[in-house]
Design a protein around this motif. Structure first.
Motif, PDB file in Angstrom:
ATOM      1  N   SER A  45     -79.032  44.480 -26.849  1.00 15.89           N
ATOM      2  CA  SER A  45     -77.916  44.562 -25.915  1.00 15.89           C
ATOM      3  C   SER A  45     -78.269  45.387 -24.676  1.00 15.89           C
ATOM      4  CB  SER A  45     -76.690  45.162 -26.607  1.00 15.89           C
ATOM      5  OG  SER A  45     -75.614  45.278 -25.703  1.00 15.89           O
ATOM      6  N   CYS A  46     -78.705  46.635 -24.869  1.00 15.65           N
ATOM      7  CA  CYS A  46     -78.939  47.525 -23.727  1.00 15.65           C
ATOM      8  C   CYS A  46     -80.412  47.732 -23.399  1.00 15.65           C
ATOM      9  CB  CYS A  46     -78.260  48.879 -23.948  1.00 15.65           C
ATOM     10  SG  CYS A  46     -79.035  49.926 -25.212  1.00 15.65           S
ATOM     11  N   GLY A  47     -81.324  47.274 -24.272  1.00 12.59           N
ATOM     12  CA  GLY A  47     -82.750  47.387 -24.009  1.00 12.59           C
ATOM     13  C   GLY A  47     -83.372  48.732 -24.347  1.00 12.59           C
ATOM     14  N   THR A  48     -82.581  49.648 -24.907  1.00 11.96           N
ATOM     15  CA  THR A  48     -83.113  50.955 -25.288  1.00 11.96           C
ATOM     16  C   THR A  48     -84.169  50.791 -26.379  1.00 11.96           C
ATOM     17  OG1 THR A  48     -81.069  52.097 -24.711  1.00 11.96           O
ATOM     18  CG2 THR A  48     -82.526  53.215 -26.268  1.00 11.96           C
ATOM     19  N   LEU A  49     -85.289  51.484 -26.229  1.00 13.40           N
ATOM     20  CA  LEU A  49     -86.347  51.455 -27.231  1.00 13.40           C
ATOM     21  C   LEU A  49     -86.093  52.582 -28.228  1.00 13.40           C
ATOM     22  CD1 LEU A  49     -88.957  49.988 -28.032  1.00 13.40           C
ATOM     23  CD2 LEU A  49     -90.195  51.731 -26.736  1.00 13.40           C
ATOM     24  N   LEU A  50     -85.776  52.210 -29.450  1.00 15.79           N
ATOM     25  CA  LEU A  50     -85.479  53.185 -30.490  1.00 15.79           C
ATOM     26  C   LEU A  50     -86.752  53.583 -31.212  1.00 15.79           C
ATOM     27  CD1 LEU A  50     -82.321  51.548 -32.123  1.00 15.79           C
ATOM     28  CD2 LEU A  50     -82.430  53.114 -30.181  1.00 15.79           C
ATOM     29  N   LYS A  51     -86.823  54.852 -31.578  1.00 18.96           N
ATOM     30  CA  LYS A  51     -87.899  55.402 -32.409  1.00 18.96           C
ATOM     31  C   LYS A  51     -87.238  56.127 -33.573  1.00 18.96           C
ATOM     32  CE  LYS A  51     -89.711  58.083 -29.383  1.00 18.96           C
ATOM     33  NZ  LYS A  51     -90.555  59.035 -28.674  1.00 18.96           N
ATOM     34  N   PRO A  52     -87.934  56.321 -34.689  1.00 15.05           N
ATOM     35  CA  PRO A  52     -87.339  57.032 -35.828  1.00 15.05           C
ATOM     36  C   PRO A  52     -86.958  58.468 -35.464  1.00 15.05           C
ATOM     37  CG  PRO A  52     -89.389  55.968 -36.478  1.00 15.05           C
ATOM     38  CD  PRO A  52     -89.296  55.859 -34.986  1.00 15.05           C
ATOM     39  N   LYS A  53     -85.910  58.943 -36.098  1.00 14.96           N
ATOM     40  CA  LYS A  53     -85.530  60.350 -35.960  1.00 14.96           C
ATOM     41  C   LYS A  53     -86.584  61.203 -36.663  1.00 14.96           C
ATOM     42  CE  LYS A  53     -80.585  59.335 -36.089  1.00 14.96           C
ATOM     43  NZ  LYS A  53     -79.357  59.471 -36.896  1.00 14.96           N
ATOM     44  N   PRO A  54     -86.733  62.468 -36.264  1.00 21.40           N
ATOM     45  CA  PRO A  54     -87.701  63.347 -36.945  1.00 21.40           C
ATOM     46  C   PRO A  54     -87.454  63.358 -38.454  1.00 21.40           C
ATOM     47  CG  PRO A  54     -86.845  64.417 -34.989  1.00 21.40           C
ATOM     48  CD  PRO A  54     -86.028  63.156 -35.178  1.00 21.40           C
ATOM     49  N   GLY A  55     -88.520  63.176 -39.218  1.00 22.03           N
ATOM     50  CA  GLY A  55     -88.422  63.163 -40.674  1.00 22.03           C
ATOM     51  C   GLY A  55     -88.252  61.782 -41.276  1.00 22.03           C
ATOM     52  N   ASP A  56     -87.922  60.781 -40.457  1.00 24.10           N
ATOM     53  CA  ASP A  56     -87.793  59.409 -40.947  1.00 24.10           C
ATOM     54  C   ASP A  56     -89.077  58.641 -40.647  1.00 24.10           C
ATOM     55  OD1 ASP A  56     -85.235  59.735 -41.935  1.00 24.10           O
ATOM     56  OD2 ASP A  56     -84.251  58.887 -40.173  1.00 24.10           O
ATOM     57  N   CYS A  57     -89.365  57.651 -41.480  1.00 25.32           N
ATOM     58  CA  CYS A  57     -90.620  56.906 -41.326  1.00 25.32           C
ATOM     59  C   CYS A  57     -90.499  55.698 -40.420  1.00 25.32           C
ATOM     60  CB  CYS A  57     -91.132  56.474 -42.701  1.00 25.32           C
ATOM     61  SG  CYS A  57     -89.985  55.406 -43.595  1.00 25.32           S
ATOM     62  N   CYS A  58     -89.270  55.182 -40.242  1.00 32.50           N
ATOM     63  CA  CYS A  58     -89.118  53.973 -39.433  1.00 32.50           C
ATOM     64  C   CYS A  58     -87.707  53.885 -38.864  1.00 32.50           C
ATOM     65  CB  CYS A  58     -89.440  52.732 -40.268  1.00 32.50           C
ATOM     66  SG  CYS A  58     -88.239  52.408 -41.578  1.00 32.50           S
ATOM     67  N   VAL A  59     -87.496  52.929 -37.966  1.00 33.50           N
ATOM     68  CA  VAL A  59     -86.192  52.785 -37.323  1.00 33.50           C
ATOM     69  C   VAL A  59     -85.105  52.367 -38.319  1.00 33.50           C
ATOM     70  CG1 VAL A  59     -87.057  52.376 -34.995  1.00 33.50           C
ATOM     71  CG2 VAL A  59     -86.759  50.435 -36.535  1.00 33.50           C
ATOM     72  N   PHE A  60     -85.481  51.667 -39.390  1.00 29.00           N
ATOM     73  CA  PHE A  60     -84.476  51.272 -40.377  1.00 29.00           C
ATOM     74  C   PHE A  60     -83.957  52.475 -41.155  1.00 29.00           C
ATOM     75  CE2 PHE A  60     -86.806  47.320 -39.628  1.00 29.00           C
ATOM     76  CZ  PHE A  60     -85.746  46.511 -39.246  1.00 29.00           C
ATOM     77  N   CYS A  61     -84.824  53.441 -41.418  1.00 30.63           N
ATOM     78  CA  CYS A  61     -84.381  54.651 -42.117  1.00 30.63           C
ATOM     79  C   CYS A  61     -83.486  55.500 -41.217  1.00 30.63           C
ATOM     80  CB  CYS A  61     -85.588  55.451 -42.599  1.00 30.63           C
ATOM     81  SG  CYS A  61     -86.403  54.667 -44.010  1.00 30.63           S
ATOM     82  N   SER A  62     -83.672  55.408 -39.908  1.00 25.78           N
ATOM     83  CA  SER A  62     -82.876  56.200 -38.976  1.00 25.78           C
ATOM     84  C   SER A  62     -81.579  55.510 -38.545  1.00 25.78           C
ATOM     85  CB  SER A  62     -83.690  56.507 -37.713  1.00 25.78           C
ATOM     86  OG  SER A  62     -84.745  57.384 -37.998  1.00 25.78           O
ATOM     87  N   TYR A  63     -81.639  54.208 -38.270  1.00 22.48           N
ATOM     88  CA  TYR A  63     -80.511  53.523 -37.649  1.00 22.48           C
ATOM     89  C   TYR A  63     -79.996  52.325 -38.431  1.00 22.48           C
ATOM     90  CZ  TYR A  63     -82.435  56.295 -33.873  1.00 22.48           C
ATOM     91  OH  TYR A  63     -82.931  57.345 -33.125  1.00 22.48           O
ATOM     92  N   GLY A  64     -80.598  52.032 -39.584  1.00 27.63           N
ATOM     93  CA  GLY A  64     -80.202  50.864 -40.347  1.00 27.63           C
ATOM     94  C   GLY A  64     -79.166  51.162 -41.418  1.00 27.63           C
ATOM     95  N   SER A  65     -78.521  50.116 -41.886  1.00 22.21           N
ATOM     96  CA  SER A  65     -77.541  50.245 -42.962  1.00 22.21           C
ATOM     97  C   SER A  65     -78.231  50.366 -44.313  1.00 22.21           C
ATOM     98  CB  SER A  65     -76.607  49.033 -42.968  1.00 22.21           C
ATOM     99  OG  SER A  65     -77.345  47.834 -43.163  1.00 22.21           O
ATOM    100  N   VAL A  66     -79.521  49.984 -44.366  1.00 25.45           N
ATOM    101  CA  VAL A  66     -80.320  50.035 -45.583  1.00 25.45           C
ATOM    102  C   VAL A  66     -81.664  50.656 -45.232  1.00 25.45           C
ATOM    103  CG1 VAL A  66     -81.414  48.631 -47.386  1.00 25.45           C
ATOM    104  CG2 VAL A  66     -79.203  47.948 -46.466  1.00 25.45           C
TER     105      VAL A  66
END
Length: 71
Positions: free
Chosen positions: A36-57
């Motif tokens: 939607s907005c084109g923002t490039l997401l990276k994992p939060k500190p301590g998370d291994c991937c974007v799904f662990c940071s921003y995903g429902s699973v």
């Protein structure tokens, strides 16, 4: 044996857009570009991937109580 969920709804923290994505089973996904907005997401500190940071699973390795690729 637990069933591994391979789809996760990833939500952009900048615009709130949610997209259902299939998670890779053989690698971590470190970057994700919001459709939607084109923002490039990276994992939060301590998370291994974007799904662990921003995903429902969490990613498949974490679901299996294993360490993920990023260690």
């Amino acid at each position: 044996m637990n069933t591994i969920i391979l789809e996760s709804k990833i939500t952009c923290p900048h615009c709130g857009h949610t997209e259902t994505e299939t998670m890779p089973t053989d690698a971590c996904q470190f970057f994700y570009e919001c459709r939607s907005c084109g923002t490039l997401l990276k994992p939060k500190p301590g998370d291994c991937c974007v799904f662990c940071s921003y995903g429902s699973v969490k990613c498949p390795p974490i679901q299996q109580h294993n360490s993920c690729c990023a260690g």
